[in-house]
Design a protein around this motif. Sequence first.
Motif, PDB file in Angstrom:
ATOM      1  N   GLU A  77      -4.077  -8.750  13.058  1.00 33.18           N
ATOM      2  CA  GLU A  77      -3.366  -7.491  13.236  1.00 33.18           C
ATOM      3  C   GLU A  77      -2.854  -6.996  11.890  1.00 33.18           C
ATOM      4  O   GLU A  77      -2.261  -7.751  11.127  1.00 33.18           O
ATOM      5  N   LEU A  78      -3.113  -5.747  11.614  1.00 38.62           N
ATOM      6  CA  LEU A  78      -2.718  -5.131  10.350  1.00 38.62           C
ATOM      7  C   LEU A  78      -1.995  -3.821  10.645  1.00 38.62           C
ATOM      8  O   LEU A  78      -2.514  -2.967  11.361  1.00 38.62           O
ATOM      9  N   THR A  79      -0.788  -3.675  10.118  1.00 37.73           N
ATOM     10  CA  THR A  79      -0.036  -2.432  10.243  1.00 37.73           C
ATOM     11  C   THR A  79       0.357  -1.953   8.859  1.00 37.73           C
ATOM     12  O   THR A  79       1.051  -2.675   8.129  1.00 37.73           O
ATOM     13  N   VAL A  80      -0.100  -0.770   8.485  1.00 32.03           N
ATOM     14  CA  VAL A  80       0.184  -0.216   7.163  1.00 32.03           C
ATOM     15  C   VAL A  80       0.456   1.273   7.303  1.00 32.03           C
ATOM     16  O   VAL A  80       0.212   1.880   8.351  1.00 32.03           O
ATOM     17  N   CYS A  81       0.960   1.868   6.228  1.00 29.80           N
ATOM     18  CA  CYS A  81       1.019   3.317   6.114  1.00 29.80           C
ATOM     19  C   CYS A  81       0.086   3.754   4.998  1.00 29.80           C
ATOM     20  O   CYS A  81       0.027   3.106   3.939  1.00 29.80           O
ATOM     21  N   LEU A  82      -0.640   4.827   5.232  1.00 26.20           N
ATOM     22  CA  LEU A  82      -1.563   5.377   4.249  1.00 26.20           C
ATOM     23  C   LEU A  82      -1.088   6.750   3.808  1.00 26.20           C
ATOM     24  O   LEU A  82      -0.605   7.538   4.627  1.00 26.20           O
ATOM     25  N   VAL A  83      -1.237   7.041   2.521  1.00 22.71           N
ATOM     26  CA  VAL A  83      -0.942   8.367   1.982  1.00 22.71           C
ATOM     27  C   VAL A  83      -2.184   8.856   1.251  1.00 22.71           C
ATOM     28  O   VAL A  83      -2.731   8.143   0.395  1.00 22.71           O
ATOM     29  N   PHE A  84      -2.640  10.062   1.580  1.00 19.52           N
ATOM     30  CA  PHE A  84      -3.899  10.592   1.066  1.00 19.52           C
ATOM     31  C   PHE A  84      -3.686  11.733   0.067  1.00 19.52           C
ATOM     32  O   PHE A  84      -4.618  12.484  -0.216  1.00 19.52           O
ATOM     33  N   GLY A  85      -2.484  11.871  -0.483  1.00 16.32           N
ATOM     34  CA  GLY A  85      -2.215  12.934  -1.438  1.00 16.32           C
ATOM     35  C   GLY A  85      -1.923  14.259  -0.766  1.00 16.32           C
ATOM     36  O   GLY A  85      -1.818  14.344   0.463  1.00 16.32           O
ATOM     37  N   LYS A  86      -1.794  15.306  -1.592  1.00 13.42           N
ATOM     38  CA  LYS A  86      -1.386  16.626  -1.093  1.00 13.42           C
ATOM     39  C   LYS A  86      -2.455  17.701  -1.239  1.00 13.42           C
ATOM     40  O   LYS A  86      -2.259  18.824  -0.793  1.00 13.42           O
ATOM     41  N   ARG A  87      -3.569  17.379  -1.893  1.00 14.00           N
ATOM     42  CA  ARG A  87      -4.622  18.380  -2.065  1.00 14.00           C
ATOM     43  C   ARG A  87      -5.542  18.358  -0.845  1.00 14.00           C
ATOM     44  O   ARG A  87      -6.075  17.308  -0.495  1.00 14.00           O
ATOM     45  N   ASP A  88      -5.753  19.514  -0.252  1.00 13.28           N
ATOM     46  CA  ASP A  88      -6.618  19.594   0.924  1.00 13.28           C
ATOM     47  C   ASP A  88      -8.029  20.005   0.510  1.00 13.28           C
ATOM     48  O   ASP A  88      -8.929  19.170   0.354  1.00 13.28           O
ATOM     49  N   GLU A  89      -8.258  21.275   0.282  1.00 15.92           N
ATOM     50  CA  GLU A  89      -9.588  21.748  -0.094  1.00 15.92           C
ATOM     51  C   GLU A  89     -10.046  21.160  -1.434  1.00 15.92           C
ATOM     52  O   GLU A  89     -11.240  20.952  -1.657  1.00 15.92           O
ATOM     53  N   LEU A  90      -9.105  20.873  -2.312  1.00 13.65           N
ATOM     54  CA  LEU A  90      -9.446  20.346  -3.633  1.00 13.65           C
ATOM     55  C   LEU A  90      -9.282  18.829  -3.708  1.00 13.65           C
ATOM     56  O   LEU A  90      -9.293  18.257  -4.792  1.00 13.65           O
ATOM     57  N   GLY A  91      -9.119  18.172  -2.556  1.00 14.51           N
ATOM     58  CA  GLY A  91      -8.867  16.739  -2.552  1.00 14.51           C
ATOM     59  C   GLY A  91     -10.072  15.905  -2.183  1.00 14.51           C
ATOM     60  O   GLY A  91     -10.984  16.358  -1.502  1.00 14.51           O
ATOM     61  N   ALA A  92     -10.069  14.648  -2.635  1.00 10.70           N
ATOM     62  CA  ALA A  92     -11.119  13.675  -2.324  1.00 10.70           C
ATOM     63  C   ALA A  92     -10.646  12.300  -2.824  1.00 10.70           C
ATOM     64  O   ALA A  92      -9.773  12.221  -3.673  1.00 10.70           O
ATOM     65  N   ASP A  93     -11.232  11.191  -2.384  1.00  9.40           N
ATOM     66  CA  ASP A  93     -12.310  11.061  -1.419  1.00  9.40           C
ATOM     67  C   ASP A  93     -11.829  10.386  -0.132  1.00  9.40           C
ATOM     68  O   ASP A  93     -12.437  10.544   0.907  1.00  9.40           O
ATOM     69  N   ILE A  98       2.194  -1.730   2.919  1.00 14.82           N
ATOM     70  CA  ILE A  98       1.979  -2.791   3.892  1.00 14.82           C
ATOM     71  C   ILE A  98       3.243  -2.994   4.717  1.00 14.82           C
ATOM     72  O   ILE A  98       4.330  -3.149   4.172  1.00 14.82           O
ATOM     73  N   LYS A  99       3.086  -2.997   6.035  1.00 14.81           N
ATOM     74  CA  LYS A  99       4.209  -3.199   6.939  1.00 14.81           C
ATOM     75  C   LYS A  99       4.168  -4.558   7.619  1.00 14.81           C
ATOM     76  O   LYS A  99       5.167  -5.246   7.706  1.00 14.81           O
ATOM     77  N   LYS A 100       2.996  -4.936   8.124  1.00 18.21           N
ATOM     78  CA  LYS A 100       2.931  -6.179   8.883  1.00 18.21           C
ATOM     79  C   LYS A 100       1.510  -6.708   8.894  1.00 18.21           C
ATOM     80  O   LYS A 100       0.564  -5.958   9.136  1.00 18.21           O
ATOM     81  N   LEU A 101       1.372  -7.997   8.635  1.00 20.05           N
ATOM     82  CA  LEU A 101       0.091  -8.678   8.774  1.00 20.05           C
ATOM     83  C   LEU A 101       0.305  -9.890   9.670  1.00 20.05           C
ATOM     84  O   LEU A 101       1.235 -10.660   9.449  1.00 20.05           O
ATOM     85  N   VAL A 102      -0.543 -10.046  10.665  1.00 17.79           N
ATOM     86  CA  VAL A 102      -0.511 -11.221  11.524  1.00 17.79           C
ATOM     87  C   VAL A 102      -1.924 -11.773  11.592  1.00 17.79           C
ATOM     88  O   VAL A 102      -2.835 -11.085  12.038  1.00 17.79           O
ATOM     89  N   PHE A 103      -2.118 -13.009  11.150  1.00 20.93           N
ATOM     90  CA  PHE A 103      -3.463 -13.565  11.128  1.00 20.93           C
ATOM     91  C   PHE A 103      -3.421 -15.066  10.990  1.00 20.93           C
ATOM     92  O   PHE A 103      -2.385 -15.654  10.666  1.00 20.93           O
ATOM     93  N   ALA A 104      -4.538 -15.697  11.258  1.00 25.11           N
ATOM     94  CA  ALA A 104      -4.708 -17.129  11.030  1.00 25.11           C
ATOM     95  C   ALA A 104      -5.371 -17.299   9.683  1.00 25.11           C
ATOM     96  O   ALA A 104      -6.439 -16.760   9.440  1.00 25.11           O
ATOM     97  N   GLN A 105      -4.729 -18.055   8.808  1.00 30.31           N
ATOM     98  CA  GLN A 105      -5.307 -18.262   7.480  1.00 30.31           C
ATOM     99  C   GLN A 105      -6.451 -19.252   7.550  1.00 30.31           C
ATOM    100  O   GLN A 105      -6.356 -20.302   8.162  1.00 30.31           O
ATOM    101  N   ALA A 106      -7.560 -18.892   6.925  1.00 37.88           N
ATOM    102  CA  ALA A 106      -8.731 -19.758   6.909  1.00 37.88           C
ATOM    103  C   ALA A 106      -8.745 -20.606   5.653  1.00 37.88           C
ATOM    104  O   ALA A 106      -8.114 -20.279   4.653  1.00 37.88           O
ATOM    105  N   GLU A 107      -9.481 -21.691   5.719  1.00 37.03           N
ATOM    106  CA  GLU A 107      -9.670 -22.558   4.557  1.00 37.03           C
ATOM    107  C   GLU A 107     -10.981 -22.183   3.876  1.00 37.03           C
ATOM    108  O   GLU A 107     -12.005 -22.010   4.533  1.00 37.03           O
ATOM    109  N   VAL A 108     -10.945 -22.069   2.559  1.00 31.27           N
ATOM    110  CA  VAL A 108     -12.141 -21.767   1.789  1.00 31.27           C
ATOM    111  C   VAL A 108     -12.550 -23.000   1.017  1.00 31.27           C
ATOM    112  O   VAL A 108     -11.733 -23.553   0.253  1.00 31.27           O
TER     113      VAL A 108
END
Length: 230
Positions: free
Chosen positions: A66-82, A218-228
């Motif tokens: 489970e992943l909970t985050v907030c995303l911000v994509f800037g303020k440019r609409d027609e002139l914005g990317a990507d 980043i707000k919240k991460l819930v996961f099982a950690q794997a071994e590498v």
Amino acid sequence: MHFFRSLLVVLLTAGTLFAQSSVEEFKLGGTARILDEDCIRLTPDVQFASGSAWYEKPIDLSQSFELTVCLVFGKRDELGADGIGFVFHPVMRTGYRGEGMGFAGLYPSLGIEFDTYQNYHLADPPNDHVAISVNGQPHHYASVDGPNELPNLEDGQKHLLWIYWNPIEKQLQVHLDGKQVANLNEDIVEDVFRGNPTVFWGVTAATGRKMNYHDICIKKLVFAQAEVPD
């Protein structure tokens, strides 16, 4: 109050819960920089920038994630990317950025893209959209869900994202601002990662001739950690 503002990571390992409150456990690349204890700026508001942030602990997809985050994509609409892309891959390696959203060319991989620029040759719709793609193929003929159109994301506001993987139901859900915007019912461990449940996840953003700043908090991460293996 400070506890709820901080980054919360919960690891489900051998029945023990662990918590941390630092974004410093992300491996940053390109233009990515830490803004504060919660947020990373992936790209500044300049042309031809690209940034990535990989969480350094591998996750085990045979258990829920489970992943909970907030995303911000800037303020440019027609002139914005990507836009911003989430990448799941067995190693911490970023694919082609820009229109590739950080997962293009990676095999095996799963990518969730939040795309704010229309690339006609990739069959993008005219509006901001989300799609789920596998094995590093950015063209929407290869999307396993989407493209699904979204309201304008380039408004300078934080957009709440919730991603949940249920390994029993074999379901990946993607919710943005309280609404389900993408969904995948597939055994991604077997069908995408060829039976390997151990993957890393990262987030990437890019600009081209058109630009925006892109942040992830980043707000919240819930996961099982794997071994590498060494």
